[in-house]
Design a protein around this motif. Structure first.
Motif, PDB file in Angstrom:
ATOM      1  N   VAL A 222     -22.773   6.469 -33.558  1.00 18.14           N
ATOM      2  CA  VAL A 222     -23.266   7.147 -34.758  1.00 18.14           C
ATOM      3  C   VAL A 222     -23.729   8.544 -34.367  1.00 18.14           C
ATOM      4  O   VAL A 222     -24.221   8.750 -33.250  1.00 18.14           O
ATOM      5  CB  VAL A 222     -24.431   6.361 -35.395  1.00 18.14           C
ATOM      6  CG1 VAL A 222     -25.109   7.162 -36.497  1.00 18.14           C
ATOM      7  CG2 VAL A 222     -23.939   5.030 -35.947  1.00 18.14           C
ATOM      8  N   ILE A 223     -23.564   9.503 -35.256  1.00 16.04           N
ATOM      9  CA  ILE A 223     -24.082  10.859 -35.062  1.00 16.04           C
ATOM     10  C   ILE A 223     -25.169  11.092 -36.104  1.00 16.04           C
ATOM     11  O   ILE A 223     -24.971  10.803 -37.289  1.00 16.04           O
ATOM     12  CB  ILE A 223     -22.972  11.910 -35.227  1.00 16.04           C
ATOM     13  CG1 ILE A 223     -21.879  11.713 -34.171  1.00 16.04           C
ATOM     14  CG2 ILE A 223     -23.550  13.325 -35.132  1.00 16.04           C
ATOM     15  CD1 ILE A 223     -20.656  12.600 -34.389  1.00 16.04           C
ATOM     16  N   ALA A 224     -26.314  11.603 -35.683  1.00 15.22           N
ATOM     17  CA  ALA A 224     -27.403  11.894 -36.624  1.00 15.22           C
ATOM     18  C   ALA A 224     -28.262  13.007 -36.057  1.00 15.22           C
ATOM     19  O   ALA A 224     -28.847  12.854 -34.975  1.00 15.22           O
ATOM     20  CB  ALA A 224     -28.255  10.648 -36.883  1.00 15.22           C
ATOM     21  N   GLY A 225     -28.337  14.137 -36.772  1.00 16.87           N
ATOM     22  CA  GLY A 225     -29.117  15.256 -36.252  1.00 16.87           C
ATOM     23  C   GLY A 225     -29.613  16.184 -37.334  1.00 16.87           C
ATOM     24  O   GLY A 225     -29.260  16.043 -38.514  1.00 16.87           O
ATOM     25  N   ASN A 226     -30.458  17.115 -36.934  1.00 15.47           N
ATOM     26  CA  ASN A 226     -30.951  18.156 -37.836  1.00 15.47           C
ATOM     27  C   ASN A 226     -29.858  19.207 -38.000  1.00 15.47           C
ATOM     28  O   ASN A 226     -29.654  20.037 -37.109  1.00 15.47           O
ATOM     29  CB  ASN A 226     -32.213  18.816 -37.269  1.00 15.47           C
ATOM     30  CG  ASN A 226     -33.444  17.955 -37.428  1.00 15.47           C
ATOM     31  OD1 ASN A 226     -33.413  16.926 -38.094  1.00 15.47           O
ATOM     32  ND2 ASN A 226     -34.542  18.364 -36.818  1.00 15.47           N
TER      33      ASN A 226
END
Length: 223
Positions: free
Chosen positions: A105-109
């Motif tokens: 999964v990719i999750a960032g600001n």
């Protein structure tokens, strides 16, 4: 506890932001060495990226400047990233982890535009979470609540302890991920990573790695 899902930050974890910062420097006519050195010095003294920009460009306002830049160069790269900015270890590392049966999964600001940019890369991930789409940013606990929800769509019933969060900062990545019950890797690269790896809070990470090549092996050894 077995790691079942690996979640990745974006900037300086998957994406090399060198060209983005270089374009900002060029926009203001500041030599690259002076630009990067000043930004680094501000961060080292406890300031933020915004503080660094405002030292270089008094009165700098990110939203207003981004709007002007977009109006002037609607088809330009500006502050965006693309395939050529992807770190070379990302695709082989992702393949190794996929082969090991892990969900990714990719999750960032990131701004909303980052979602389509990441999707276009075809990284074979199970989900992409973007802070501007979620309406909450790291290091807020609600961001990591959303990470668990995103991971659960692929691995129903997954617990935070089965999630490994990988990022380049202790303040935005390691510390809040650990507080959320996740495991965490601090990646030693990028404008924050080298400095943060030398801080006391780096010890809160499960490991400090120089790149993603060894991540799959590190996970396999612990699973």
């Amino acid at each position: 506890m077995t790691i079942r899902t690996v979640v990745f930050d974006v900037g300086e974890t998957l994406v090399d932001e060198t060209r983005i910062f270089a374009r900002w420097a060029d926009r203001f006519g500041i030599p690259h060495m002076a630009f990067f050195g000043t930004i680094g010095g501000v961060l080292a003294s406890g300031g933020t990226l915004t503080d660094g920009f405002r030292l270089l460009v008094p009165g700098f306002d990110l939203a207003a400047e981004s709007d002007r830049w977009r109006a002037e160069e609607p088809e330009g790269e500006r502050e965006h990233f693309g395939e050529r900015d992807l770190y070379p270890d990302v695709r082989p590392a992702f393949k190794a982890m996929r082969d090991a049966g892990l969900s990714l999964v990719i999750a960032g600001n990131q701004p909303t535009a980052a979602g389509p940019a990441l999707t276009a890369m075809g990284l074979d991930v199970d989900g992409i979470g973007i802070s501007d789409d979620w309406g909450v940013q790291k290091p807020r606990p609600e961001f990591f609540d959303r990470v668990v929800e995103l991971a659960d769509r692929t691995r129903p019933g997954i617990t935070p302890g089965e999630i490994l969060y990988v990022g380049d900062r202790v303040d935005n990545d390691v510390v809040p991920a650990v507080r959320a019950g996740m495991r965490a890797i601090l990646l030693r690269r990028g404008i924050y990573g080298y400095r943060h790896s030398a801080t006391r809070d780096a010890a809160r990470a499960d490991a400090v790695l120089d790149d993603l090549y060894g991540l799959a092996a590190w996970i396999a050894a612990r699973n």
